[in-house]
Design an enzyme around this catalytic site. Structure first.
Site, PDB file in Angstrom:
ATOM      1  CB  SER A 180      59.392  13.969  77.642  1.00  0.00           C
ATOM      2  OG  SER A 180      58.249  14.778  77.494  1.00  0.00           O
ATOM      3  CE  LYS A 181      61.913  18.260  71.468  1.00  0.00           C
ATOM      4  NZ  LYS A 181      62.530  18.221  70.139  1.00  0.00           N
ATOM      5  CD  GLN A 182      57.703  15.505  73.396  1.00  0.00           C
ATOM      6  OE1 GLN A 182      58.141  14.755  74.263  1.00  0.00           O
ATOM      7  NE2 GLN A 182      58.285  15.614  72.214  1.00  0.00           N
ATOM      8  CB  THR A 217      63.746  13.897  70.415  1.00  0.00           C
ATOM      9  OG1 THR A 217      63.688  13.115  71.612  1.00  0.00           O
ATOM     10  CG2 THR A 217      63.471  12.988  69.236  1.00  0.00           C
TER      11      THR A 217
END
Ligand code: GLU
Length: 303
Positions: A245-247, A23
């Protein structure tokens, strides 16, 4: 007949894995997890496999899976066996679900997310499903999820780094989804099926997944599968205490600065290579000789 004492069983061989979700690209937090699981496997004379957890295409970043593999290669990781892709293993998850349907452990659920969130109370990882469809689907809808029944009893285990951990799944989590209404397999089922099918003896991963482990042990028990050893490594967190994280917009690691990134990952895992170790090979050699879980901090590691 030889007695058990005369013929000691050879302990099962250590087999570990790193299982990134494509992701996003590898970042400093996922590198730490990869380094920790790799060194733990190698220091115990074990195997280390890679599994790409690509079960949720809408959330995936195109090209991320290849990029992660290339980056791991640049860092000098050497894995055993071919890389396993969850996207090619739907038949295994289907067979496991069928087994759980046949044994009555799962039931179809037609409740929408909105219906649940408007009424249910929060547990340790999201809303606790109130069990409305346990006795049969509450409403007629075109598609439904499959939920696994949980018990009102403690599921406990001892994490090799975090120590004893337990949850009462009925109170903390509720019956949980194994196959979503949109047709996607849930992580909790796929990870258990794969870890067992691949013969994983030890799971070393980030501490964000500690909260998932009792669910996975429950799935193992319902499927009659063995429970591997668990070790949850500290998470790398930003200033707000959030997991990288990506978030949380974690920057990808810099594959042009391998030695710097590798040294930093080792330091965050409580291992401090001397200044003379400069090259990638020297860092790995030192780390292989000095790796010990006893040095790894338990709590979150600030960026
Ligand atoms: N795919 C999960 C992640 O990237 C890790 C799964 C696991 O190690 O069990 O967070």
């Amino acid at each position: 007949m030889a007695s058990e004492i005369d013929s000691p069983r050879t302990p099962p061989r250590y087999r570990g894995r790193f299982a990134p979700s494509p992701t996003g690209l590898l970042h400093a937090g996922s590198l730490m997890t990869a380094v920790g699981s790799y060194l733990e496997a190698r220091s115990r004379g074990g195997e280390w496999w890679l599994r790409m957890e690509d079960l949720d295409p809408p959330r995936e970043l195109p090209g991320a899976a290849d990029d992660i593999l290339r980056t791991l290669e640049v860092f000098g990781f050497e894995w055993d066996g071919p890389v396993v892709y969850q996207s090619q293993r739907h038949h295994l998850y289907q067979a496991a679900l069928q087994q759980l349907i046949d044994s009555g452990h799962v039931y179809p659920c037609s409740c929408s997310r909105k219906e649940i969130t408007s009424v249910a109370r929060r547990g340790v990882d999201g809303y606790v499903y109130p069990g409305w469809c346990r006795g049969g689907c509450r409403s007629q809808r075109d598609s439904h999820a499959w939920r696994l029944r949980v018990d009102d009893a403690a599921v406990a285990f001892v994490d090799r780094l975090q120590g004893p951990y337990q949850q009462n799944l009925a109170q903390d989590i509720g019956d949980f989804v194994l196959l979503r209404a949109d047709g996607f397999w849930a992580y909790q089922l796929a990870v258990v099926v794969d870890d067992a099918e691949q013969g994983m003896s030890d799971i070393v991963r980030g501490a964000d997944l500690l909260v998932s482990t009792p669910r996975q042990i429950h799935v193992q028990r319902c499927l009659g599968l063995p429970t591997p050893g668990y070790c949850h490594l500290p998470l790398l967190v930003n200033q707000a205490g959030e997991k990288l994280s990506k978030q949380t917009l974690a920057p990808a690691i810099d594959a042009a600065a391998v030695e710097f990134e590798l040294r930093q990952a080792l330091q965050r895992l409580g291992h401090h290579p001397p200044a003379e170790c400069r090259s990638r090979a020297e860092l790995w050699q030192w780390a292989g000789a000095h790796w010990s879980l006893a040095r790894v901090p338990h709590g979150p590691c600030p960026l």
